[in-house]
Design a protein around this motif. Structure first.
Motif, PDB file in Angstrom:
ATOM      1  N   SER A 102       0.827  -1.200   0.000  1.00 28.93           N
ATOM      2  CA  SER A 102       0.000   0.000   0.000  1.00 28.93           C
ATOM      3  C   SER A 102       0.867   1.258   0.000  1.00 28.93           C
ATOM      4  N   GLY A 103       1.892   1.256   0.844  1.00 24.79           N
ATOM      5  CA  GLY A 103       2.804   2.395   0.910  1.00 24.79           C
ATOM      6  C   GLY A 103       3.531   2.627  -0.410  1.00 24.79           C
ATOM      7  N   ALA A 104       3.964   1.534  -1.038  1.00 20.98           N
ATOM      8  CA  ALA A 104       4.661   1.650  -2.324  1.00 20.98           C
ATOM      9  C   ALA A 104       3.732   2.228  -3.399  1.00 20.98           C
ATOM     10  N   MET A 105       2.459   1.813  -3.366  1.00 22.62           N
ATOM     11  CA  MET A 105       1.490   2.334  -4.336  1.00 22.62           C
ATOM     12  C   MET A 105       1.259   3.832  -4.135  1.00 22.62           C
ATOM     13  N   ILE A 106       1.124   4.252  -2.865  1.00 29.44           N
ATOM     14  CA  ILE A 106       0.906   5.680  -2.573  1.00 29.44           C
ATOM     15  C   ILE A 106       2.101   6.501  -3.058  1.00 29.44           C
ATOM     16  N   ILE A 107       3.309   6.005  -2.781  1.00 31.14           N
ATOM     17  CA  ILE A 107       4.517   6.718  -3.205  1.00 31.14           C
ATOM     18  C   ILE A 107       4.581   6.811  -4.737  1.00 31.14           C
ATOM     19  N   ALA A 108       4.249   5.707  -5.417  1.00 27.81           N
ATOM     20  CA  ALA A 108       4.278   5.701  -6.885  1.00 27.81           C
ATOM     21  C   ALA A 108       3.267   6.687  -7.471  1.00 27.81           C
ATOM     22  N   PHE A 109       2.034   6.660  -6.938  1.00 24.54           N
ATOM     23  CA  PHE A 109       1.008   7.585  -7.425  1.00 24.54           C
ATOM     24  C   PHE A 109       1.393   9.038  -7.129  1.00 24.54           C
ATOM     25  N   ALA A 110       1.926   9.283  -5.919  1.00 17.40           N
ATOM     26  CA  ALA A 110       2.323  10.640  -5.542  1.00 17.40           C
ATOM     27  C   ALA A 110       3.463  11.144  -6.430  1.00 17.40           C
ATOM     28  N   TRP A 111       4.392  10.258  -6.749  1.00 15.67           N
ATOM     29  CA  TRP A 111       5.525  10.614  -7.608  1.00 15.67           C
ATOM     30  C   TRP A 111       5.030  11.084  -8.975  1.00 15.67           C
ATOM     31  N   LEU A 112       4.044  10.370  -9.507  1.00 16.55           N
ATOM     32  CA  LEU A 112       3.482  10.729 -10.815  1.00 16.55           C
ATOM     33  C   LEU A 112       2.622  11.989 -10.734  1.00 16.55           C
ATOM     34  N   LEU A 113       1.848  12.115  -9.630  1.00 16.01           N
ATOM     35  CA  LEU A 113       0.955  13.266  -9.473  1.00 16.01           C
ATOM     36  C   LEU A 113       1.733  14.562  -9.282  1.00 16.01           C
ATOM     37  N   PHE A 114       2.818  14.502  -8.469  1.00 12.08           N
ATOM     38  CA  PHE A 114       3.583  15.704  -8.147  1.00 12.08           C
ATOM     39  C   PHE A 114       4.742  15.937  -9.119  1.00 12.08           C
ATOM     40  N   ASP A 115       4.763  15.235 -10.228  1.00 10.73           N
ATOM     41  CA  ASP A 115       5.816  15.380 -11.231  1.00 10.73           C
ATOM     42  C   ASP A 115       5.851  16.829 -11.743  1.00 10.73           C
ATOM     43  N   PRO A 116       6.989  17.525 -11.567  1.00 10.15           N
ATOM     44  CA  PRO A 116       7.071  18.939 -11.992  1.00 10.15           C
ATOM     45  C   PRO A 116       6.792  19.148 -13.489  1.00 10.15           C
ATOM     46  N   GLN A 117       6.980  18.097 -14.293  1.00  6.88           N
ATOM     47  CA  GLN A 117       6.744  18.233 -15.729  1.00  6.88           C
ATOM     48  C   GLN A 117       5.252  18.259 -16.071  1.00  6.88           C
ATOM     49  N   SER A 118       4.417  17.750 -15.161  1.00 11.04           N
ATOM     50  CA  SER A 118       2.976  17.705 -15.429  1.00 11.04           C
ATOM     51  C   SER A 118       2.179  18.705 -14.607  1.00 11.04           C
ATOM     52  N   ILE A 119       2.752  19.168 -13.484  1.00 10.18           N
ATOM     53  CA  ILE A 119       2.031  20.135 -12.640  1.00 10.18           C
ATOM     54  C   ILE A 119       3.038  21.033 -11.928  1.00 10.18           C
ATOM     55  N   SER A 120       2.730  22.316 -11.845  1.00  9.87           N
ATOM     56  CA  SER A 120       3.618  23.273 -11.190  1.00  9.87           C
ATOM     57  C   SER A 120       3.129  23.528  -9.769  1.00  9.87           C
TER      58      SER A 120
END
Length: 305
Positions: free
Chosen positions: A117-135
């Protein structure tokens, strides 16, 4: 019914970010924290007077500083620098940081389900907070990490209390102490940045007054009062499910009050983080019910014989 009740404090807390940006956009976080905590604590003291013993003051001072003064300030920094939806969804990562904290400090290793569960949250957060997709404002992100740390450390200290101090006393006095500390710091800050505070006071009108009323009465008096009251009567599992309302409130109020919108991909990532945060509690609950049913079916033939 328990889960519905648990959703009420989670939901009103999730509205903090959008309500602050919508009604109190230029107010200093220190002043907002003091105004949220101190009046709420005094109202609770008026409703049910209480006074801690001499031996309880040190730990209440510590809780007031971490749980209220520091945490409230950081929450308002987030509210004024990050999108409401991002703040709400980002806070569902608390279990991951709590898991790592207890693993490193208390040597409590997470089970496989918690780790996945923790690994999934980290993976999703990494993609969501990606500076290339959102500032995103780095100050807000640092405040989010610090606020998460406050939750973990504060809850760890609170657990050491057990039933030694009545929950109403703990709640009331940590709000009063934390609010008092914030008021002192805000006064010092105002002494060399007076323009910000004067501008905030001059902006008081119906919208800012409604925002303050929401943050003090609903967000803090009702939210914290109901939260601590329910803690005595509910399981951790029920509370975990109720917590889903927090990020949902952040997303919905951000959309309605601030006009925030994200791509479907970003909404899917937010949903993935929310689902992953409650997955261990949901699976454990299902397993316990299956075991209980199997145990009851196993007992019946024995009773007949």
């Amino acid at each position: 019914m328990n889960i519905v009740l648990a959703m009420i404090p989670a939901f009103v807390w999730g509205t903090t970010y959008a309500v602050t940006q919508f009604t109190l956009p230029d107010w200093p976080p220190l002043l907002l924290g003091a105004l949220r905590a101190l009046p709420a604590g005094l109202i609770l003291l008026l409703i049910k007077p209480s006074l801690p013993s001499k031996t309880d003051w040190p730990i209440l001072l510590k809780l007031g500083a971490i749980n209220i003064a520091l945490f409230f300030s950081l929450i308002f920094v987030m509210a004024l620098t990050l999108p409401s939806a991002i703040s709400g969804v980002g806070m569902v990562s608390v279990p991951v940081f709590a898991m790592l904290f207890h693993w490193l400090v208390s040597k409590q290793r997470p089970n496989l389900l918690q780790a996945l569960s923790g690994a999934m949250i980290i993976a999703f957060a990494w993609l969501l907070f990606d500076p290339q997709s959102i500032s995103l404002n780095p100050v807000g992100l640092v405040a989010m990490l610090a606020a998460i740390s406050c939750i973990i450390i504060g809850s760890t200290i609170t657990k050491t209390l057990g039933s030694r101090i009545h929950w109403w006393t703990v709640l009331t006095w940590q709000l009063i102490i934390g609010g008092g500390l914030l008021l002192i710091v805000a006064a010092l800050h105002a002494s060399y940045q007076s323009d910000t505070y004067i501008a905030a006071v001059q902006q008081i009108e119906w919208r800012s007054s409604a925002g303050l009323a929401w943050i003090i009465l609903l967000n803090t008096v009702l939210g914290y009062g109901l939260y601590v009251w329910l803690l005595q009567r509910m399981s951790v599992v029920d509370f975990t499910f109720g917590g889903i309302a927090n990020p949902i409130a952040g997303i919905v109020t951000g959309l309605l009050l601030l006009g925030e919108s994200f791509s479907w991909y970003q909404y899917l990532l937010m949903g993935g983080m929310i689902v992953a945060s409650v997955a261990p509690a949901l699976i454990n609950s299902i397993n316990q019910k299956l075991k209980a049913n199997a145990h009851s079916h196993h007992k019946r033939p024995e009773q007949l014989s």
